[in-house]
Design an enzyme around this catalytic site. Structure first.
Site, PDB file in Angstrom:
ATOM      1  N   GLU A 137       0.826  -1.223   0.000  1.00 31.69           N
ATOM      2  CA  GLU A 137       0.000   0.000   0.000  1.00 31.69           C
ATOM      3  C   GLU A 137       0.852   1.263   0.000  1.00 31.69           C
ATOM      4  O   GLU A 137       0.331   2.362   0.186  1.00 31.69           O
ATOM      5  CB  GLU A 137      -0.959   0.016   1.202  1.00 31.69           C
ATOM      6  CG  GLU A 137      -2.133  -0.927   1.034  1.00 31.69           C
ATOM      7  CD  GLU A 137      -3.155  -0.856   2.157  1.00 31.69           C
ATOM      8  OE1 GLU A 137      -4.286  -1.324   1.938  1.00 31.69           O
ATOM      9  OE2 GLU A 137      -2.835  -0.359   3.256  1.00 31.69           O
ATOM     10  N   ASN A 181      -3.491 -13.949  -0.838  1.00 29.57           N
ATOM     11  CA  ASN A 181      -4.731 -14.728  -0.807  1.00 29.57           C
ATOM     12  C   ASN A 181      -4.892 -15.352  -2.196  1.00 29.57           C
ATOM     13  O   ASN A 181      -4.027 -15.165  -3.073  1.00 29.57           O
ATOM     14  CB  ASN A 181      -5.931 -13.875  -0.358  1.00 29.57           C
ATOM     15  CG  ASN A 181      -6.227 -12.734  -1.316  1.00 29.57           C
ATOM     16  OD1 ASN A 181      -5.845 -12.765  -2.486  1.00 29.57           O
ATOM     17  ND2 ASN A 181      -6.915 -11.720  -0.823  1.00 29.57           N
ATOM     18  N   THR A 245     -12.480  -7.698   7.803  1.00 29.73           N
ATOM     19  CA  THR A 245     -11.496  -6.648   7.489  1.00 29.73           C
ATOM     20  C   THR A 245     -10.259  -6.828   8.369  1.00 29.73           C
ATOM     21  O   THR A 245     -10.361  -6.870   9.592  1.00 29.73           O
ATOM     22  CB  THR A 245     -12.082  -5.241   7.749  1.00 29.73           C
ATOM     23  OG1 THR A 245     -13.393  -5.182   7.215  1.00 29.73           O
ATOM     24  CG2 THR A 245     -11.193  -4.168   7.146  1.00 29.73           C
ATOM     25  N   GLY A 248      -6.367 -10.885   7.191  1.00 23.70           N
ATOM     26  CA  GLY A 248      -5.060 -11.225   6.620  1.00 23.70           C
ATOM     27  C   GLY A 248      -3.937 -10.501   7.350  1.00 23.70           C
ATOM     28  O   GLY A 248      -2.837 -11.043   7.514  1.00 23.70           O
ATOM     29  N   ASP A 249      -4.218  -9.303   7.801  1.00 28.93           N
ATOM     30  CA  ASP A 249      -3.182  -8.529   8.519  1.00 28.93           C
ATOM     31  C   ASP A 249      -2.886  -9.166   9.874  1.00 28.93           C
ATOM     32  O   ASP A 249      -1.722  -9.279  10.277  1.00 28.93           O
ATOM     33  CB  ASP A 249      -3.638  -7.080   8.695  1.00 28.93           C
ATOM     34  CG  ASP A 249      -3.901  -6.418   7.362  1.00 28.93           C
ATOM     35  OD1 ASP A 249      -3.219  -6.775   6.391  1.00 28.93           O
ATOM     36  OD2 ASP A 249      -4.792  -5.549   7.286  1.00 28.93           O
ATOM     37  N   GLY A 284     -13.772  -4.107  13.189  1.00 27.23           N
ATOM     38  CA  GLY A 284     -12.592  -3.258  12.988  1.00 27.23           C
ATOM     39  C   GLY A 284     -11.368  -4.067  12.629  1.00 27.23           C
ATOM     40  O   GLY A 284     -11.290  -5.280  12.893  1.00 27.23           O
TER      41      GLY A 284
HETATM   42  O1  RIB Z   1      -6.441  -5.232   5.177  1.00 27.65           O
HETATM   43  C1  RIB Z   1      -7.425  -4.384   5.674  1.00 27.65           C
HETATM   44  C2  RIB Z   1      -7.017  -2.956   5.516  1.00 27.65           C
HETATM   45  O2  RIB Z   1      -6.957  -2.651   4.134  1.00 27.65           O
HETATM   46  C3  RIB Z   1      -7.980  -1.961   6.105  1.00 27.65           C
HETATM   47  O3  RIB Z   1      -7.683  -1.642   7.433  1.00 27.65           O
HETATM   48  C4  RIB Z   1      -7.880  -0.796   5.161  1.00 27.65           C
HETATM   49  O4  RIB Z   1      -7.338   0.351   5.744  1.00 27.65           O
HETATM   50  C5  RIB Z   1      -7.054  -1.275   3.977  1.00 27.65           C
HETATM   51  O5  RIB Z   1      -5.786  -0.774   4.008  1.00 27.65           O
END
Ligand code: RIB
Length: 297
Positions: A137, A181, A245, A248-249, A284
């Site tokens: 990103e 993914n 959301t 994956g992070d 969140g």
């Molecule tokens: O992976 C999820 C994230 O993707 C969100 O928090 C959003 O900000 C985007 O960057």
């Protein structure tokens, strides 16, 4: 266990909707929430919450949101000495459907102002880490500069190739663990990723390019992984999904810490799945991860 995350920060503008809006449709949202987000920040916060010392290199906007985003990272235990304030804070406009699925529009703002000079200026932080966690990103030259520094200093690189975009062979060769993914894997390889056999061939293609290991996140189906010794599916435990959301992070942040503690790839995937499985039960992208998940070995 020292982890450096080079990446993005966002404010997530979340709209709860009965389903993801379709072309030409106008839909009422039933609820609106603001959350801290950004793939880089989400991964940094998870890694910190599960027990690592985390440095974050990236930008927040020179605005009120930027101040809040930086403060949030600090509150979650992330070192922000290398965070710059510039431009407008990145935003993610997120439709969150009743099913827990989402769709996201990104406004990159300050994230696209991360420079190679900024990464070079924080060379020592990367060089002294046990692992470098990267996503896509921020501009690719910044990602490549961070990867070069890590490689020169023997630091293992975990690259989450999201949002999907082409990656040079020279960057792929430096990656210890790539975590796409299914969609990202298909875009990276130009191959099908529907069946286990498809996944085998697509992961093998990336290993031939020099990637150390591939871990494909498959949502509720779990993950598929391959390194030079083994490959296979790791199933995820069923959970009550509220919001996918940042799943994956959470997975990437936890995976990096588990690997850093000397766990095998398969053990680390099992642990990261548990953390991500917990994360999707909360709203969140940066839910509070209970301290019972901490790795203190
Ligand atoms: O992976 C999820 C994230 O993707 C969100 O928090 C959003 O900000 C985007 O960057």
């Amino acid at each position: 266990m020292n982890i450096t995350v080079v990446g993005s920060t966002n404010i997530d503008l979340v709209y709860l909707v009965p389903h993801i809006v379709t072309v030409g449709e106008t839909l009422h949202s039933t609820k609106h929430e603001l959350f801290f987000g950004g793939k880089g920040a989400n991964q940094a916060v998870t890694a910190s919450q599960v027990g690592a010392n985390v440095h974050f290199i990236g930008n927040v906007g020179a605005d009120d949101f930027g101040e809040q985003v930086k403060q949030n990272l600090q509150d979650k235990g992330v070192n922000t000495a290398a965070v710059q304030k510039v431009g407008i804070t990145g935003q993610a406009i997120i439709q969150l459907a009743d099913s827990g699925e989402n769709s996201i529009i990104l406004f990159p703002g300050a994230n696209f102002l991360v420079t190679t000079d900024q990464i070079e200026a924080n060379k020592n932080t990367i060089a002294s880490s046990d692992a470098l966690l990267l996503q896509l990103e921020i501009p690719m030259p910044a990602v490549e500069t961070a990867a070069n520094i890590a490689t020169q200093n023997g630091v293992q690189i975990i690259l989450n190739p999201a949002p999907a975009q082409p990656i040079s062979d020279s960057l792929l060769r430096k990656v210890s663990i790539l975590t796409p993914n299914e969609t990202e894997l298909a875009i990276l390889t130009g191959m099908k990723t529907e069946t286990e056999e498809d996944l085998y061939h697509a992961c093998n293609f990336l290993l031939q390019k020099g990637v150390g290991a591939v871990v494909v996140t498959l949502g509720e189906k779990g993950s598929y992984y391959m390194n030079n010794q083994e490959h296979g599916l790791v199933q995820a435990n069923p959970v009550n999904v509220k919001d996918t959301t940042g799943a994956g992070d959470a997975f990437n942040g936890a995976l990096a810490v588990a690997l850093g503690h000397g766990n095998s790839l398969r053990e680390s995937i099992l642990y990261a799945s548990k953390v991500a499985g917990y994360a999707v039960t909360q709203l969140g992208a940066q839910p509070t991860i209970p301290s019972s998940f901490q790795i203190n070995k």
